[in-house]
Design a protein around this motif. Sequence first.
Motif, short mmCIF file in Angstrom:
data_model
loop_
_atom_site.label_atom_id
_atom_site.label_comp_id
_atom_site.label_asym_id
_atom_site.label_seq_id
_atom_site.Cartn_x
_atom_site.Cartn_y
_atom_site.Cartn_z
N ALA A 145 26.64 15.27 -14.75
CA ALA A 145 25.74 14.39 -14.01
C ALA A 145 25.01 15.19 -12.93
O ALA A 145 23.77 15.18 -12.85
CB ALA A 145 26.53 13.23 -13.40
N THR A 146 25.78 15.92 -12.12
CA THR A 146 25.19 16.67 -11.01
C THR A 146 24.14 17.66 -11.49
O THR A 146 23.04 17.73 -10.95
CB THR A 146 26.30 17.43 -10.26
OG1 THR A 146 27.26 16.48 -9.82
CG2 THR A 146 25.74 18.19 -9.07
N TYR A 147 24.49 18.42 -12.55
CA TYR A 147 23.59 19.47 -13.04
C TYR A 147 22.42 18.90 -13.84
O TYR A 147 21.48 19.61 -14.16
CB TYR A 147 24.37 20.52 -13.82
CG TYR A 147 25.11 21.47 -12.90
CD1 TYR A 147 26.25 21.06 -12.22
CD2 TYR A 147 24.66 22.77 -12.65
CE1 TYR A 147 26.92 21.90 -11.35
CE2 TYR A 147 25.32 23.62 -11.79
CZ TYR A 147 26.45 23.18 -11.15
OH TYR A 147 27.10 24.02 -10.27
N ALA A 148 22.51 17.61 -14.18
CA ALA A 148 21.36 16.97 -14.82
C ALA A 148 20.53 16.22 -13.78
O ALA A 148 19.60 15.51 -14.12
CB ALA A 148 21.82 16.04 -15.93
N ILE A 150 21.72 13.84 -11.59
CA ILE A 150 22.10 12.42 -11.54
C ILE A 150 23.29 12.25 -10.60
O ILE A 150 24.38 12.74 -10.89
CB ILE A 150 22.51 11.93 -12.95
CG1 ILE A 150 21.38 12.15 -13.96
CG2 ILE A 150 22.94 10.46 -12.89
CD1 ILE A 150 21.81 12.02 -15.41
N PRO A 151 23.09 11.57 -9.47
CA PRO A 151 24.25 11.28 -8.62
C PRO A 151 25.09 10.20 -9.32
O PRO A 151 24.56 9.15 -9.67
CB PRO A 151 23.65 10.74 -7.32
CG PRO A 151 22.20 10.57 -7.58
CD PRO A 151 21.86 10.99 -8.96
N ILE A 152 26.34 10.49 -9.54
CA ILE A 152 27.16 9.62 -10.39
C ILE A 152 27.35 8.24 -9.75
O ILE A 152 27.47 7.23 -10.45
CB ILE A 152 28.47 10.36 -10.72
CG1 ILE A 152 28.99 9.99 -12.08
CG2 ILE A 152 29.51 10.18 -9.66
CD1 ILE A 152 30.01 10.98 -12.60
N THR A 153 27.36 8.21 -8.41
CA THR A 153 27.26 6.91 -7.72
C THR A 153 26.13 7.04 -6.69
O THR A 153 25.77 8.15 -6.30
CB THR A 153 28.55 6.52 -6.96
OG1 THR A 153 28.69 7.36 -5.82
CG2 THR A 153 29.78 6.61 -7.83
N VAL A 257 21.68 4.96 -12.46
CA VAL A 257 21.57 6.22 -11.69
C VAL A 257 20.83 7.30 -12.48
O VAL A 257 20.27 8.22 -11.88
CB VAL A 257 22.96 6.77 -11.27
CG1 VAL A 257 23.53 5.98 -10.10
CG2 VAL A 257 23.93 6.82 -12.45
N VAL A 258 20.83 7.19 -13.80
CA VAL A 258 20.15 8.20 -14.63
C VAL A 258 18.67 8.31 -14.24
O VAL A 258 18.08 9.39 -14.29
CB VAL A 258 20.33 7.88 -16.14
CG1 VAL A 258 19.44 8.78 -17.00
CG2 VAL A 258 21.79 8.04 -16.55
N ASN A 259 18.10 7.19 -13.78
CA ASN A 259 16.68 7.21 -13.39
C ASN A 259 16.40 8.15 -12.22
O ASN A 259 15.27 8.63 -12.06
CB ASN A 259 16.21 5.80 -13.02
CG ASN A 259 15.99 4.95 -14.27
OD1 ASN A 259 15.75 5.50 -15.35
ND2 ASN A 259 16.09 3.64 -14.13
N LEU A 260 17.42 8.43 -11.40
CA LEU A 260 17.21 9.30 -10.23
C LEU A 260 16.90 10.73 -10.63
O LEU A 260 16.38 11.52 -9.83
CB LEU A 260 18.45 9.26 -9.33
CG LEU A 260 18.62 7.94 -8.59
CD1 LEU A 260 20.04 7.77 -8.08
CD2 LEU A 260 17.64 7.90 -7.41
N ARG A 261 17.22 11.07 -11.86
CA ARG A 261 16.96 12.42 -12.37
C ARG A 261 15.48 12.81 -12.19
O ARG A 261 15.16 13.97 -11.91
CB ARG A 261 17.36 12.46 -13.83
CG ARG A 261 16.96 13.70 -14.58
CD ARG A 261 17.41 13.51 -16.02
NE ARG A 261 16.75 14.41 -16.93
CZ ARG A 261 17.19 15.62 -17.23
NH1 ARG A 261 18.28 16.08 -16.66
NH2 ARG A 261 16.54 16.39 -18.08
N TRP A 266 17.34 19.39 -10.51
CA TRP A 266 17.18 20.65 -9.77
C TRP A 266 17.58 21.86 -10.60
O TRP A 266 16.93 22.90 -10.58
CB TRP A 266 18.02 20.63 -8.48
CG TRP A 266 19.47 20.40 -8.75
CD1 TRP A 266 20.09 19.19 -8.94
CD2 TRP A 266 20.49 21.39 -8.92
NE1 TRP A 266 21.42 19.37 -9.22
CE2 TRP A 266 21.70 20.71 -9.21
CE3 TRP A 266 20.52 22.78 -8.86
CZ2 TRP A 266 22.91 21.37 -9.44
CZ3 TRP A 266 21.73 23.44 -9.08
CH2 TRP A 266 22.91 22.73 -9.36
N PHE A 267 18.62 21.70 -11.40
CA PHE A 267 19.20 22.86 -12.09
C PHE A 267 18.25 23.39 -13.17
O PHE A 267 18.01 24.59 -13.26
CB PHE A 267 20.53 22.41 -12.72
CG PHE A 267 21.30 23.51 -13.40
CD1 PHE A 267 21.89 24.52 -12.66
CD2 PHE A 267 21.46 23.50 -14.77
CE1 PHE A 267 22.61 25.51 -13.30
CE2 PHE A 267 22.19 24.49 -15.41
CZ PHE A 267 22.77 25.50 -14.67
#
Length: 528
Positions: A145-148, A150-153, A257-261, A266-267
């Motif tokens: 999630a982080t590396y894509a 996406i904040p998991i919460t 949360v996937v929308n926040l991507r 960043w990665f």
Amino acid sequence: MASPDASDGHFLLMEQQQKPGVGKVYLVGAGPGDPGLITLRGKYLLERAEVVVYDYLANQRLLKHVPAKAQLVYAGKRGGVEHSHTQAEINQMLIDFARQGKMVVRLKGGDPFIFGRGGEEVEELAHHGIAFEVVPGVTSATAAATYAGIPITHRGYTTSVAFLTGHESPDKPTSTIDWSKIATGIGTIVIYMGIKNLPYIVKSLVDNGRSPETPVAVVRWASTPEQQSVVGTLANIVDVVRDTGIKPPALIVIGDVVNLRQTIDWFEKRPLFGKRIIVTRTREQASELVAGLEEAGASCFECSTINIEPVDDYKILDEALERIGEYHWILFTSLNAVRYFFNRLYLKGMDARDLKGPDIATVGKSTADLLLTYGINADLIPPVFTGEGLAQSLLDLGVEGRNILLPRAAAGREILPETLRGAGAQVTVAPLYRNVPVQGRTDELRAELATGRVDLITFTSSSTVKNFLDMVAAENQEELDRLLAGVKIATIGPITAKTVTDGGLTVDIQPERYTIPDLIQAIIETYR
Ligand code: SAH
């Protein structure tokens, strides 16, 4: 085993039941992929391991922390594809090694207690009275999630998250996952091992009331340079995954949360992300170049073309050191020259104080930086970082009748000593080390080029170019052109660049200043 922290205390009772000399098993989380994501405790234990039993998902680069004399055992277990050892065999192996009195690290991908059978392994150890410790790791769900991006919460989106296994087959009569509760009861859902059963997972969620518009991300090889991610919705993610050909190991992240991507990714946005770079280098060379390229997102194939070996005879240097006060200049034209020079100096019971007589010049800034770590501030660094540049700067100062010591590789370019001699200097060339071509990696290198994935090759000296061409072993120019079609070439300086063009290739990238940081920057600029 001495341990600096209190964590051993938890198992004191267990240890007291042990016979003295009996070993211990450390179940260590390797983290999700990036070897930098292991815990300090995990690294500490790897550095002291006598046996390491590691999995497919544990990054093998972590094994560089393990002492050379330790025994390494690959336990395999790539989901469904290859089972090098059964779980029972692995359990038995851990028990046997511990009973031999060994300090055993059982290295597992991600966190050992999250879908990793770590629980089963330590249960078995506990039953057999073997001491153990468990070191958590960064689990691939949070890493993916982080590396894509996406904040998991996220307060604005969800306050709950669930980790599920997608491994359960749809034809299993009674799934232990209650999809009716999960589908609408949880904000973010992260699914391990779910690619094969994705259609079933999607159907179970939608049938149980989750909106088909819910965004979904699928992330493969999270946190590594090979990371691949795609996004879609519950309605179309099965098609997206099929069309993009994403394969395991991958995580499925489901939720708003996937929308926040879109904002946070960043990665994969780093300038060299997805670029495959062959770095030709000597084994002893610091990995500065690889580290810098990877920092910018590149995936590097390190191709050692040269080994550095000491010369058999240090007579010339030894004699020069005995009358070092008579020299006006010492010239360092490589990092290795500095290293080998000081080794020899120390061996003779001398040190930096003995070098107060001559002035000292380096060919470039990195050599000067290394010199400083030996306590010496270079008197001269030429504005142009080549042998010619150094020669010119010295000529400008006047070298007639000067005594100059040039400690360097056994076979070096003659231009510097010849120019100086031509201007009336006495030059002592003292050979310190030899560049020895590495044999035998031809197949690996040709296979890498044949993948067609290589974007760039870097060369940091003429000898890396020559040895690379030897290793590629192309029959003729045509074959060479075919192998290197579409591959860019970056060189550190004009001399190396000339060797590249002499070899029938074209230089695409060449920094203005001939240093590793400038080379990295030039490569980044090319792809930005
Ligand atoms: N204990 C591990 C999980 C083991 S189960 C952990 O905590 O991460 C194996 C599954 O983990 C794979 O099928 C895949 O779904 C997931 N996985 C592990 N590493 C991964 C990675 N780098 N990228 C994506 N998925 C990964």
